[in-house]
Design a protein around this motif. Structure first.
Motif, PDB file in Angstrom:
ATOM      1  N   VAL A 199       8.477   2.652   6.842  1.00  0.00           N
ATOM      2  CA  VAL A 199       8.246   2.589   5.404  1.00  0.00           C
ATOM      3  C   VAL A 199       7.708   3.909   4.870  1.00  0.00           C
ATOM      4  O   VAL A 199       8.143   4.404   3.839  1.00  0.00           O
ATOM      5  CB  VAL A 199       7.264   1.442   5.060  1.00  0.00           C
ATOM      6  CG1 VAL A 199       6.914   1.459   3.589  1.00  0.00           C
ATOM      7  CG2 VAL A 199       7.864   0.116   5.460  1.00  0.00           C
ATOM      8  N   HIS A 200       6.750   4.486   5.584  1.00  0.00           N
ATOM      9  CA  HIS A 200       6.119   5.712   5.103  1.00  0.00           C
ATOM     10  C   HIS A 200       5.566   6.498   6.281  1.00  0.00           C
ATOM     11  O   HIS A 200       5.226   5.922   7.309  1.00  0.00           O
ATOM     12  CB  HIS A 200       5.002   5.360   4.110  1.00  0.00           C
ATOM     13  CG  HIS A 200       4.692   6.453   3.154  1.00  0.00           C
ATOM     14  ND1 HIS A 200       3.745   7.399   3.395  1.00  0.00           N
ATOM     15  CD2 HIS A 200       5.224   6.766   1.948  1.00  0.00           C
ATOM     16  CE1 HIS A 200       3.678   8.246   2.382  1.00  0.00           C
ATOM     17  NE2 HIS A 200       4.568   7.878   1.487  1.00  0.00           N
ATOM     18  N   LYS A 201       5.442   7.785   6.111  1.00  0.00           N
ATOM     19  CA  LYS A 201       4.991   8.663   7.207  1.00  0.00           C
ATOM     20  C   LYS A 201       3.480   8.699   7.363  1.00  0.00           C
ATOM     21  O   LYS A 201       2.967   9.198   8.349  1.00  0.00           O
ATOM     22  CB  LYS A 201       5.494  10.096   6.980  1.00  0.00           C
ATOM     23  CG  LYS A 201       6.985  10.190   6.819  1.00  0.00           C
ATOM     24  CD  LYS A 201       7.705   9.757   8.065  1.00  0.00           C
ATOM     25  CE  LYS A 201       9.202   9.889   7.884  1.00  0.00           C
ATOM     26  NZ  LYS A 201       9.965   9.025   8.725  1.00  0.00           N
ATOM     27  N   CYS A 202       2.767   8.168   6.382  1.00  0.00           N
ATOM     28  CA  CYS A 202       1.307   8.226   6.422  1.00  0.00           C
ATOM     29  C   CYS A 202       0.743   6.844   6.101  1.00  0.00           C
ATOM     30  O   CYS A 202       1.325   6.098   5.326  1.00  0.00           O
ATOM     31  CB  CYS A 202       0.833   9.243   5.393  1.00  0.00           C
ATOM     32  SG  CYS A 202      -0.867   9.721   5.606  1.00  0.00           S
ATOM     33  N   SER A 203      -0.372   6.508   6.709  1.00  0.00           N
ATOM     34  CA  SER A 203      -0.978   5.208   6.483  1.00  0.00           C
ATOM     35  C   SER A 203      -2.488   5.341   6.375  1.00  0.00           C
ATOM     36  O   SER A 203      -3.091   6.234   6.968  1.00  0.00           O
ATOM     37  CB  SER A 203      -0.635   4.266   7.637  1.00  0.00           C
ATOM     38  OG  SER A 203      -1.254   3.012   7.465  1.00  0.00           O
ATOM     39  N   LEU A 204      -3.072   4.446   5.611  1.00  0.00           N
ATOM     40  CA  LEU A 204      -4.520   4.319   5.587  1.00  0.00           C
ATOM     41  C   LEU A 204      -4.890   3.267   6.616  1.00  0.00           C
ATOM     42  O   LEU A 204      -4.279   2.197   6.670  1.00  0.00           O
ATOM     43  CB  LEU A 204      -5.002   3.894   4.204  1.00  0.00           C
ATOM     44  CG  LEU A 204      -4.701   4.858   3.072  1.00  0.00           C
ATOM     45  CD1 LEU A 204      -5.145   4.253   1.746  1.00  0.00           C
ATOM     46  CD2 LEU A 204      -5.371   6.185   3.293  1.00  0.00           C
ATOM     47  N   ILE A 205      -5.872   3.579   7.433  1.00  0.00           N
ATOM     48  CA  ILE A 205      -6.333   2.637   8.454  1.00  0.00           C
ATOM     49  C   ILE A 205      -7.803   2.349   8.208  1.00  0.00           C
ATOM     50  O   ILE A 205      -8.609   3.263   8.066  1.00  0.00           O
ATOM     51  CB  ILE A 205      -6.115   3.188   9.877  1.00  0.00           C
ATOM     52  CG1 ILE A 205      -4.624   3.431  10.116  1.00  0.00           C
ATOM     53  CG2 ILE A 205      -6.684   2.233  10.913  1.00  0.00           C
ATOM     54  CD1 ILE A 205      -4.309   4.067  11.460  1.00  0.00           C
ATOM     55  N   HIS A 206      -8.123   1.073   8.145  1.00  0.00           N
ATOM     56  CA  HIS A 206      -9.492   0.620   7.926  1.00  0.00           C
ATOM     57  C   HIS A 206      -9.972  -0.029   9.219  1.00  0.00           C
ATOM     58  O   HIS A 206      -9.440  -1.053   9.636  1.00  0.00           O
ATOM     59  CB  HIS A 206      -9.504  -0.374   6.763  1.00  0.00           C
ATOM     60  CG  HIS A 206     -10.819  -1.032   6.536  1.00  0.00           C
ATOM     61  ND1 HIS A 206     -10.926  -2.190   5.800  1.00  0.00           N
ATOM     62  CD2 HIS A 206     -12.077  -0.722   6.911  1.00  0.00           C
ATOM     63  CE1 HIS A 206     -12.188  -2.564   5.737  1.00  0.00           C
ATOM     64  NE2 HIS A 206     -12.902  -1.685   6.416  1.00  0.00           N
ATOM     65  N   LEU A 207     -10.968   0.579   9.834  1.00  0.00           N
ATOM     66  CA  LEU A 207     -11.563   0.039  11.062  1.00  0.00           C
ATOM     67  C   LEU A 207     -12.859  -0.673  10.698  1.00  0.00           C
ATOM     68  O   LEU A 207     -13.706  -0.109  10.018  1.00  0.00           O
ATOM     69  CB  LEU A 207     -11.870   1.165  12.052  1.00  0.00           C
ATOM     70  CG  LEU A 207     -10.693   2.039  12.481  1.00  0.00           C
ATOM     71  CD1 LEU A 207     -11.196   3.267  13.227  1.00  0.00           C
ATOM     72  CD2 LEU A 207      -9.738   1.247  13.337  1.00  0.00           C
ATOM     73  N   SER A 208     -12.987  -1.904  11.133  1.00  0.00           N
ATOM     74  CA  SER A 208     -14.216  -2.657  10.887  1.00  0.00           C
ATOM     75  C   SER A 208     -14.611  -3.351  12.187  1.00  0.00           C
ATOM     76  O   SER A 208     -13.844  -3.352  13.148  1.00  0.00           O
ATOM     77  CB  SER A 208     -14.004  -3.683   9.768  1.00  0.00           C
ATOM     78  OG  SER A 208     -13.310  -4.792  10.255  1.00  0.00           O
ATOM     79  N   PRO A 209     -15.781  -3.955  12.253  1.00  0.00           N
ATOM     80  CA  PRO A 209     -16.200  -4.614  13.492  1.00  0.00           C
ATOM     81  C   PRO A 209     -15.298  -5.765  13.930  1.00  0.00           C
ATOM     82  O   PRO A 209     -15.211  -6.068  15.115  1.00  0.00           O
ATOM     83  CB  PRO A 209     -17.599  -5.127  13.164  1.00  0.00           C
ATOM     84  CG  PRO A 209     -18.102  -4.207  12.106  1.00  0.00           C
ATOM     85  CD  PRO A 209     -16.880  -3.886  11.280  1.00  0.00           C
ATOM     86  N   SER A 210     -14.576  -6.407  13.003  1.00  0.00           N
ATOM     87  CA  SER A 210     -13.780  -7.568  13.386  1.00  0.00           C
ATOM     88  C   SER A 210     -12.271  -7.422  13.223  1.00  0.00           C
ATOM     89  O   SER A 210     -11.510  -8.200  13.782  1.00  0.00           O
ATOM     90  CB  SER A 210     -14.238  -8.796  12.594  1.00  0.00           C
ATOM     91  OG  SER A 210     -14.132  -8.547  11.214  1.00  0.00           O
ATOM     92  N   PHE A 211     -11.810  -6.403  12.489  1.00  0.00           N
ATOM     93  CA  PHE A 211     -10.370  -6.246  12.282  1.00  0.00           C
ATOM     94  C   PHE A 211      -9.993  -4.785  12.054  1.00  0.00           C
ATOM     95  O   PHE A 211     -10.843  -3.943  11.782  1.00  0.00           O
ATOM     96  CB  PHE A 211      -9.875  -7.103  11.114  1.00  0.00           C
ATOM     97  CG  PHE A 211     -10.561  -6.792   9.810  1.00  0.00           C
ATOM     98  CD1 PHE A 211     -10.165  -5.729   9.027  1.00  0.00           C
ATOM     99  CD2 PHE A 211     -11.612  -7.571   9.368  1.00  0.00           C
ATOM    100  CE1 PHE A 211     -10.805  -5.430   7.845  1.00  0.00           C
ATOM    101  CE2 PHE A 211     -12.264  -7.283   8.187  1.00  0.00           C
ATOM    102  CZ  PHE A 211     -11.854  -6.207   7.416  1.00  0.00           C
ATOM    103  N   VAL A 212      -8.689  -4.526  12.139  1.00  0.00           N
ATOM    104  CA  VAL A 212      -8.105  -3.227  11.819  1.00  0.00           C
ATOM    105  C   VAL A 212      -7.023  -3.496  10.780  1.00  0.00           C
ATOM    106  O   VAL A 212      -6.186  -4.362  10.965  1.00  0.00           O
ATOM    107  CB  VAL A 212      -7.480  -2.560  13.067  1.00  0.00           C
ATOM    108  CG1 VAL A 212      -6.826  -1.242  12.704  1.00  0.00           C
ATOM    109  CG2 VAL A 212      -8.523  -2.371  14.156  1.00  0.00           C
TER     110      VAL A 212
END
Length: 141
Positions: free
Chosen positions: A23-36
């Motif tokens: 879909v796209h060459k770049c992504s935002l990734i959100h790391l948290s204690p219980s999920f990604v």
């Protein structure tokens, strides 16, 4: 800010990265204690968005994250570079945040027999206030 994990489900991460990369060459990734969370928003005016949320236990054998903002970290990552780094299949990989020459990177390290392969992927660490707007889960009727 600290992040370290042992990826136990490398094939799942490869599938996620492959899907996001189409879909796209770049992504935002959100790391948290219980999920990604992986989020692609093609533009601020485009309502189309790709959003994926994975439980930490589905990807990681070991997982540790610390930050000043509720132990959450927001990253902008080139999915092409991550896809290349994941092309070799290993049973498990160690992933961690670090810096190389002042540049924040995701370091992926895999071990097989007597060989250790390590790769650094440049990233951009985003402030929570900026990233939270782009990482909102879509409302599904």
């Amino acid at each position: 800010m600290k992040f370290r994990g042992v990826i136990s489900n490398v094939p799942l991460l490869q599938k996620i990265v492959h899907t996001v990369t189409t879909v796209h060459k770049c992504s935002l990734i959100h790391l948290s204690p219980s999920f990604v969370k992986f989020c692609v928003n093609l533009s601020s005016t485009d309502p189309l968005q790709q959003f994926l949320r994975v439980n930490v236990t589905d990807l990681f054998e070991e997982y540790h994250i610390e930050s000043m903002y509720k132990n959450e970290v927001y990253l902008k990552v080139s999915m092409d570079l991550l896809k290349i780094a994941l092309t070799c299949t290993f049973e498990s990989m160690v992933i961690k945040l670090s810096k190389v020459g002042g540049q924040p990177v995701i370091n992926l390290t895999a071990k097989t027999n007597n060989t250790q392969v390590s790769q650094n992927i440049p990233i951009e660490v985003l402030p929570p206030s900026l990233a939270a707007v782009d990482l909102m889960e879509p409302k599904i009727p």
